[in-house]
Enzyme design. Sequence first.
Site, PDB file in Angstrom:
ATOM      1  N   ASP A 198     -34.566   6.046  13.588  1.00  0.00           N
ATOM      2  CA  ASP A 198     -35.135   7.319  13.998  1.00  0.00           C
ATOM      3  C   ASP A 198     -35.581   7.246  15.459  1.00  0.00           C
ATOM      4  O   ASP A 198     -36.201   6.270  15.881  1.00  0.00           O
ATOM      5  CB  ASP A 198     -36.339   7.614  13.088  1.00  0.00           C
ATOM      6  CG  ASP A 198     -36.856   9.030  13.230  1.00  0.00           C
ATOM      7  OD1 ASP A 198     -36.066   9.963  13.056  1.00  0.00           O
ATOM      8  OD2 ASP A 198     -38.059   9.190  13.508  1.00  0.00           O
ATOM      9  N   GLU A 252     -27.906 -12.135  11.872  1.00  0.00           N
ATOM     10  CA  GLU A 252     -28.226 -13.317  11.058  1.00  0.00           C
ATOM     11  C   GLU A 252     -27.661 -13.164   9.651  1.00  0.00           C
ATOM     12  O   GLU A 252     -27.619 -14.114   8.887  1.00  0.00           O
ATOM     13  CB  GLU A 252     -29.749 -13.484  10.934  1.00  0.00           C
ATOM     14  CG  GLU A 252     -30.429 -13.955  12.200  1.00  0.00           C
ATOM     15  CD  GLU A 252     -31.952 -13.816  12.110  1.00  0.00           C
ATOM     16  OE1 GLU A 252     -32.489 -13.599  10.998  1.00  0.00           O
ATOM     17  OE2 GLU A 252     -32.595 -13.910  13.169  1.00  0.00           O
TER      18      GLU A 252
END
Length: 528
Positions: A198, A252
């Site tokens: 957002d 990751e």
Amino acid sequence: MTWWQDGVIYQIYPRSFHDTNGDGVGDLAGITERLDHLAWLGIDAIWITPIMPSPDSDWGYDVAFYTGVQPVLGDLEGFDRLVAGADARGIKVVLDLVPNHTSSKHRWFREARASKSSPRRDYYVWADPKPDGSPPNNWRSSFGGPAWTMDPVSRQYYLHNFLPTQPDLNWWSEEVREEFDQILRFWFDRGVAGFRIDVAHAIVKDKELRDNPPAEPGDHPYVAAFGQRKVYNAERPEAHDVFRRWRAIAEEYDPPRLLLGETYVLDVERLRPFFGAGDELQLAFNFVFLHSPFTAEGLRSIVDATERALDGPDTWPVWAISTHDLPRYVDRWAAGSADRARCALLMLLTLRGTPVLYYGDELGMADVPVPPEQRRDPVGTGAFDAGPGRDPCRTPMPWSAGPGGGFTTPEARPWLPLSTQPGVTVEEQRDDPGSMLVLSRDLIALRRAEPDLSSGGYEPLAAPDGLWAFRRGERFVVALNLSDTAGAVDLPSGGRIRIATRRARDGEAVQGPLALGPGEAAVVELTR
Ligand code: GLC
Ligand code: CA
């Protein structure tokens, strides 16, 4: 190609998708119940607007706690069931992350507000009044009025680019950055495939809080209407550090998690920086396209400019025709014309880039008028706006005709009024080969079956005024007639219509120019 490049994303407003306990509010269990339908439609991922605990002054976009679920929507176990159910059907789950601001009820803000020496004070943006008592600078809230509210306890102003109950976080604070690192990991560890971020364009603000300059002649009409250029409270270069940090966390994981930015810039050239050197956001929403007029010239010029701006290996376009913040495309673009609505859908699902369908788009769902006494959106009620606000595009998904609309029980009172648009329900359209829903499903399936359509290049072709034609990859041409008169486009070779908005033309052989009636569009496979 990864799933977020060659797939289709489907945006769900969870309060309005499906209610399983008869309280009139959609819930996570409702999404889980409808996964078979989404799998049938053929989408690859769902993006759910905020599900975290919130006092709902902006319906979830005011987060009070980042690692839980809003009770009316369900709980973490229910969320896990949703992810598992989606996973079993090959559907990814993307959540909405709100890093620009918290709710004023968030513990951080309550502590920050308690005293100037609070250890949390620096989590937010505070500044002294000017000598005359007025706000520290001229920044305006996106929802109207000054972006600053005086806190009576400390006699300092705090910053809020949206509602006063949505205080902006201070992204200069290392502690804030660390808090969000943990929030990202919390959800990624739970199987979330990525985040829509957002207000990604505006999380970092100018450290010196300088005044914004006024809008200039020639600025986009929305900038002109806002009255100022957001030079100092949006698109700050320092935001790139934050995006790189999040991308490193996303990488990751296997597969890497998606960062899809709400990048509200009104010039497509300015989308490019959000991708960094392939080490920031993977996707950046295109609001210039959403605000385009629905004309061949308007759309084509924006799409061509986007293609030029996003032509590198580290960039990828993403397209939406509706969102939870704007009137639905059926009203905004098609003005109620079913033909033009079908053209919009065909365009969305054949452009180069990731299409994002907003729930109901696939049915041709129109806005639902919401009487003033039933309004829920803070924009459209109270001090912020006298207009209809955003409720009309956030009403319940029409699953079937009749009381409750298949969204909730017949006795329940839905949180926003149900649509009464004739023929626009899943039940009525699902088995109708001429329906919008079947058109959507067939376009998604064609896109999946034909790599030219999911990942082939985009090349605009010559077309008369009011028509727009583009080539996708080697073997496909898409042509739209958005004018009020019949027209034709020359094709590079003969071909065959694979899908036309007028379905009776599917399979038609094309020799010479492709004739299209007003409000007609087609995907043509060229003869090799
Ligand atoms: C974004 C959301 C919108 C929300 C605002 C404040 O623009 O899409 O719904 O009101 O941010 O969080
Ligand atoms: Ca419910």
